[in-house]
Structure formats: C-alpha cells, structure tokens
Design a protein around this motif. Sequence first.
Motif, short mmCIF file in Angstrom:
data_model
loop_
_atom_site.label_atom_id
_atom_site.label_comp_id
_atom_site.label_asym_id
_atom_site.label_seq_id
_atom_site.Cartn_x
_atom_site.Cartn_y
_atom_site.Cartn_z
N SER A 1 0.79 -1.31 0.07
CA SER A 1 0.08 0.01 0.00
C SER A 1 0.88 1.19 0.04
CB SER A 1 -0.93 0.26 1.18
OG SER A 1 -1.95 -0.86 1.01
N TYR A 2 2.09 1.29 0.14
CA TYR A 2 3.09 2.46 0.36
C TYR A 2 4.03 2.58 -0.54
CZ TYR A 2 0.90 2.11 5.13
OH TYR A 2 -0.15 2.32 6.10
N THR A 3 4.37 3.78 -0.75
CA THR A 3 5.60 4.11 -1.66
C THR A 3 6.84 4.12 -0.39
OG1 THR A 3 4.45 5.61 -3.08
CG2 THR A 3 6.91 5.94 -2.71
N MET A 4 7.82 3.30 -0.73
CA MET A 4 8.96 3.22 0.40
C MET A 4 10.00 4.11 0.16
SD MET A 4 7.16 1.11 2.34
CE MET A 4 8.79 0.90 3.36
N GLY A 5 10.89 4.61 1.04
CA GLY A 5 11.99 5.60 0.55
C GLY A 5 12.90 5.37 1.71
N TRP A 6 13.97 5.85 1.31
CA TRP A 6 15.28 6.26 2.48
C TRP A 6 15.43 7.41 2.47
CZ3 TRP A 6 17.22 2.18 5.51
CH2 TRP A 6 16.80 0.77 5.02
N PHE A 7 15.96 7.94 3.81
CA PHE A 7 16.58 9.12 3.96
C PHE A 7 17.77 9.06 4.75
CE2 PHE A 7 13.20 12.29 2.92
CZ PHE A 7 12.07 11.40 2.33
N ARG A 8 18.56 10.03 5.00
CA ARG A 8 19.71 10.02 5.88
C ARG A 8 19.70 11.21 6.49
NH1 ARG A 8 24.38 9.24 1.15
NH2 ARG A 8 24.25 11.55 0.40
N GLN A 9 20.32 11.30 7.84
CA GLN A 9 20.82 12.52 8.52
C GLN A 9 22.14 12.48 8.93
OE1 GLN A 9 17.98 13.52 11.61
NE2 GLN A 9 18.51 15.67 11.66
N ALA A 10 23.10 13.34 8.54
CA ALA A 10 24.40 13.38 9.26
C ALA A 10 24.56 14.13 10.17
CB ALA A 10 25.23 13.93 8.02
N PRO A 11 25.60 14.03 11.19
CA PRO A 11 25.69 15.10 12.35
C PRO A 11 25.69 16.30 12.11
CG PRO A 11 27.21 13.21 12.42
CD PRO A 11 26.65 13.16 10.80
N GLY A 12 24.72 17.05 12.60
CA GLY A 12 24.63 18.40 12.48
C GLY A 12 23.78 19.02 11.14
N LYS A 13 23.34 18.01 10.38
CA LYS A 13 22.62 18.25 9.25
C LYS A 13 21.07 17.89 9.38
CE LYS A 13 26.84 18.16 6.13
NZ LYS A 13 27.44 17.59 4.91
N GLU A 14 20.45 18.45 8.36
CA GLU A 14 19.10 18.15 8.23
C GLU A 14 18.89 16.85 7.46
OE1 GLU A 14 17.11 22.57 8.02
OE2 GLU A 14 16.57 21.14 6.10
N ARG A 15 17.76 16.23 7.67
CA ARG A 15 17.50 14.80 7.11
C ARG A 15 17.08 14.97 5.59
NH1 ARG A 15 13.34 11.00 10.16
NH2 ARG A 15 14.72 11.62 11.71
N GLU A 16 17.92 14.22 4.81
CA GLU A 16 17.56 14.57 3.51
C GLU A 16 17.38 13.33 2.70
OE1 GLU A 16 21.55 15.42 1.39
OE2 GLU A 16 22.42 13.60 2.20
N PHE A 17 16.56 13.57 1.59
CA PHE A 17 16.15 12.26 0.66
C PHE A 17 17.30 11.94 0.14
CE2 PHE A 17 13.31 10.01 -1.99
CZ PHE A 17 13.75 9.92 -3.38
N VAL A 18 17.25 10.43 -0.11
CA VAL A 18 18.15 9.43 -0.76
C VAL A 18 17.49 8.79 -1.82
CG1 VAL A 18 19.76 7.53 -0.60
CG2 VAL A 18 19.54 9.11 1.38
N ALA A 19 16.36 7.82 -1.43
CA ALA A 19 15.91 7.12 -2.61
C ALA A 19 14.32 6.98 -2.33
CB ALA A 19 16.63 5.95 -3.00
N ALA A 20 13.66 6.36 -3.35
CA ALA A 20 12.35 6.03 -2.89
C ALA A 20 11.74 5.08 -4.16
CB ALA A 20 11.25 7.06 -2.98
N ILE A 21 11.07 4.39 -4.05
CA ILE A 21 10.33 3.32 -5.01
C ILE A 21 8.78 3.27 -4.99
CG2 ILE A 21 10.73 1.31 -3.62
CD1 ILE A 21 11.67 0.09 -6.07
N ASN A 22 8.36 3.16 -5.81
CA ASN A 22 6.77 3.14 -5.96
C ASN A 22 6.13 1.83 -5.58
OD1 ASN A 22 7.38 1.54 -8.15
ND2 ASN A 22 5.75 2.10 -9.37
N ARG A 23 5.01 1.55 -5.35
CA ARG A 23 4.46 0.61 -4.49
C ARG A 23 4.53 -0.90 -5.29
NH1 ARG A 23 -1.53 3.47 -3.10
NH2 ARG A 23 -0.54 5.24 -2.46
N SER A 24 4.75 -0.99 -6.77
CA SER A 24 4.93 -2.02 -7.39
C SER A 24 6.52 -2.37 -7.61
CB SER A 24 4.38 -1.94 -8.74
OG SER A 24 5.22 -0.98 -9.46
N GLY A 25 7.23 -1.35 -7.24
CA GLY A 25 8.84 -1.76 -7.30
C GLY A 25 9.26 -1.25 -8.70
N SER A 26 8.56 -0.51 -9.47
CA SER A 26 8.85 -0.56 -10.83
C SER A 26 9.54 0.87 -11.26
CB SER A 26 7.55 -0.80 -11.81
OG SER A 26 6.71 0.40 -11.59
#
Length: 120
Positions: free
Chosen positions: A31-56
């Motif tokens: 049911s979900y779009t899935m994603g990855w974010f990252r947060q380095a020390p002293g920095k804001e969380r940033e988008f890394v990657a995402a993938i749609n529900r079917s994985g396509s």
Amino acid sequence: QVQLLESGGGLVQAGASVRLSCAPSGSTFSSYTMGWFRQAPGKEREFVAAINRSGSIPWYADSVKGRFTISIDNAKKTVYLEMTNLEPEETAVYYCAAASSVATMKSGSWGQGTQVTVSS
C-alpha cells in the motif's frame, strides 16, 4: 501507520558497499511508497531514494545516482538500499520511510534508523 525496522548498517571503509534492509509490519506492504532518507551529524534529514508500490519506478537524489539502488522484494516484504562506493561524507543515520507518495513521505511512517559510518 506502519512499523518499520531497518537493519544492515555498520562501519565500513570508503569505497565499500553496504546493503540496508527495511521490513515493514503492521499494515499492507504494497500500500505504500517506500523510501530512504539520511541524516548526518549537524545536518538536516535528506532524501536518498524511493520506490513506488509495485517496485517498478525508483527515484534517487542526484548525489547517489549510479551508486545506490533501491529495490523491493514483495515476497519477503522487504525494501533494500544497496549502496556502493560509499564516501566518508555519507556517514549518517539512514531511515526507512513509508507513505502514500514521495511528496508526503516526511509526514509518513519512519523507522528508528540504522547508523552507517564510512571511514576514510
């Protein structure tokens, strides 16, 4: 809401590869779009990657294109982030996220994060 559990972080040397895993539970995985974010020390969380529900359809931050790969194993109900040629500047806590779309991901469900440390 969906519960997310990340795994696979650790300490690696620059240039190494790491695969992160995210196992959602408590709701329908597809049911979900899935994603990855990252947060380095002293920095804001940033988008890394995402993938749609079917994985396509994957999306990537420009900084990781060609080095990171996001994928879904629907049979295992797991989302992966394969990271190659890691750089020390990519030391961060990596978070898995789930939402109805990439645009709404910041207000979606989040895991606790997994630490990736890249040594020079």
